[in-house]
Write an enzyme that holds these catalytic residues in place. Sequence first.
Site, mmCIF file in Angstrom:
data_model
loop_
_atom_site.group_PDB
_atom_site.id
_atom_site.type_symbol
_atom_site.label_atom_id
_atom_site.label_comp_id
_atom_site.label_asym_id
_atom_site.label_seq_id
_atom_site.Cartn_x
_atom_site.Cartn_y
_atom_site.Cartn_z
ATOM 1 N N GLY A 190 -8.550 4.210 7.380
ATOM 2 C CA GLY A 190 -8.247 5.627 7.567
ATOM 3 C C GLY A 190 -6.760 5.914 7.660
ATOM 4 N N GLY A 237 -2.529 4.177 7.787
ATOM 5 C CA GLY A 237 -1.590 3.069 7.705
ATOM 6 C C GLY A 237 -0.937 2.862 9.067
ATOM 7 N N GLY A 238 -0.237 1.768 9.215
ATOM 8 C CA GLY A 238 0.558 1.535 10.421
ATOM 9 C C GLY A 238 -0.230 1.202 11.674
ATOM 10 N N MET A 292 -12.183 4.496 -0.153
ATOM 11 C CA MET A 292 -12.786 4.742 1.162
ATOM 12 C C MET A 292 -13.446 6.111 1.089
ATOM 13 S SD MET A 292 -9.629 3.183 3.303
ATOM 14 C CE MET A 292 -8.599 3.268 1.837
ATOM 15 N N ASP A 327 -6.565 -6.467 4.446
ATOM 16 C CA ASP A 327 -5.942 -5.137 4.462
ATOM 17 C C ASP A 327 -5.922 -4.557 5.869
ATOM 18 O OD1 ASP A 327 -5.038 -2.596 3.883
ATOM 19 O OD2 ASP A 327 -6.787 -2.011 2.682
ATOM 20 N N GLY A 376 -2.562 -3.827 8.980
ATOM 21 C CA GLY A 376 -1.739 -4.417 10.039
ATOM 22 C C GLY A 376 -1.085 -5.738 9.679
ATOM 23 N N MET A 436 -11.320 -5.765 5.922
ATOM 24 C CA MET A 436 -10.481 -4.810 6.653
ATOM 25 C C MET A 436 -10.134 -5.406 8.013
ATOM 26 S SD MET A 436 -9.872 -2.275 4.730
ATOM 27 C CE MET A 436 -8.912 -1.391 5.963
ATOM 28 N N SER A 471 0.853 -1.198 0.000
ATOM 29 C CA SER A 471 0.000 0.000 0.000
ATOM 30 C C SER A 471 0.879 1.234 0.000
ATOM 31 C CB SER A 471 -0.891 0.021 1.245
ATOM 32 O OG SER A 471 -1.334 1.351 1.479
ATOM 33 N N HIS A 525 -1.340 -1.373 -4.179
ATOM 34 C CA HIS A 525 -2.592 -1.037 -3.492
ATOM 35 C C HIS A 525 -2.634 0.477 -3.264
ATOM 36 C CE1 HIS A 525 -6.040 -2.019 -0.872
ATOM 37 N NE2 HIS A 525 -5.591 -1.055 -0.081
ATOM 38 N N HIS A 535 -8.541 1.078 -3.690
ATOM 39 C CA HIS A 535 -9.432 0.873 -2.541
ATOM 40 C C HIS A 535 -10.098 2.208 -2.207
ATOM 41 C CE1 HIS A 535 -9.542 -0.254 2.061
ATOM 42 N NE2 HIS A 535 -10.742 -0.118 1.542
ATOM 43 N N MET A 551 -8.983 8.175 0.100
ATOM 44 C CA MET A 551 -9.772 8.570 1.282
ATOM 45 C C MET A 551 -10.313 9.983 1.102
ATOM 46 S SD MET A 551 -7.296 7.163 4.281
ATOM 47 C CE MET A 551 -6.506 5.540 4.176
ATOM 48 N N ASP A 561 -4.800 3.594 -1.717
ATOM 49 C CA ASP A 561 -5.862 3.939 -0.780
ATOM 50 C C ASP A 561 -6.381 5.345 -1.057
ATOM 51 O OD1 ASP A 561 -6.015 1.610 0.988
ATOM 52 O OD2 ASP A 561 -3.923 2.084 1.414
HETATM 53 C C1 DX5 Z 1 -6.187 1.579 5.777
HETATM 54 C C2 DX5 Z 1 -5.787 1.242 4.368
HETATM 55 C C3 DX5 Z 1 -4.704 0.247 4.269
HETATM 56 C C4 DX5 Z 1 -3.431 0.653 4.909
HETATM 57 C C5 DX5 Z 1 -2.645 -0.571 5.205
HETATM 58 O O1 DX5 Z 1 -7.279 2.407 5.747
HETATM 59 O O2 DX5 Z 1 -6.888 0.731 3.643
HETATM 60 O O3 DX5 Z 1 -4.490 -0.149 2.920
HETATM 61 O O4 DX5 Z 1 -2.662 1.514 4.137
HETATM 62 O O5 DX5 Z 1 -1.500 -0.161 5.842
HETATM 63 P P1 DX5 Z 1 -0.808 -1.041 6.933
HETATM 64 O O6 DX5 Z 1 -0.334 -2.298 6.253
HETATM 65 O O7 DX5 Z 1 0.307 -0.167 7.382
HETATM 66 O O8 DX5 Z 1 -1.800 -1.335 8.019
HETATM 67 ZN ZN ZN Z 2 -6.446 -0.253 1.650
#
Ligand code: DX5
Ligand code: ZN
Length: 218
Positions: A141, A143-144, A67, A174, A176, A136, A7, A32, A65, A36, A34
């Site tokens: 919302g 990453g990390g 969101m 998707d 963690g 999910m 991602s 991937h 993806h 938002m 994201d």
């Molecule tokens: C969260 C995103 C994920 C995110 C995953 O809203 O949809 O794609 O970036 O990132 P990690 O792998 O760091 O959880």
């Molecule tokens: Zn995602």
Amino acid sequence: MKLIAPSILSADGGRLGEEIAAVEKAGADWIHIDVMDGHFVPNITIGPAIITSLRKTTALPFDVHLMIDQPENHIESFARAGADIITVHVETANHLHRTIDSIKKLGKKAGCSLNPSTSLTQVEEILPDLDLLLIMTVNPGFGGQQFIKNTLAKVANARKMIDTRSCRTILEVDGGVNLKNIADISLAGAEIFVAGASVFGSSDYAATIKTMKDIIKC
Ligand code: DX5
Ligand code: ZN
């Protein structure tokens, strides 16, 4: 089929093209992306214009993806920007069947995503029409974040639901995903593993992706 989809949310935003090239060289299968909107999720990222530019940097499939609220208003823009797979959230689509249908009519693979608190029953009726089901494993919302452990059973139930109905839907996870939990997630039946912080936060993208692949291919 077991694939790694880094991602770019966790990539260096000022060097997205280079970061995509780096993970491609490191063995990434999909990219991937994201998207938002600051409404459906409390964060804002990128839109079709940036994806159009990034499209020129790689031939890897773009796994987009969404969101965003009212995704049906933006499907065409993302398709035109170069998305290969377009995934919408079940929580945002009033007429999910119509939205999925419109993605397919544009020649793209259609996916549907579920928040951690959303039941799998929400997609039961549409499952045969889905190219991809995205579970999910964090609240969308950011990453990390940390993988929510209870979602592992949901991944296993989604696997069962797909297999019982003999659907060809691909199962993606998707949030963690890291070197410590990817074996369990794979055993639960996931096929596509989105990995943001665990790839882009590592010092050696190739080593991280290779280790992930060695684990999921067992
Ligand atoms: C969260 C995103 C994920 C995110 C995953 O809203 O949809 O794609 O970036 O990132 P990690 O792998 O760091 O959880
Ligand atoms: Zn995602």
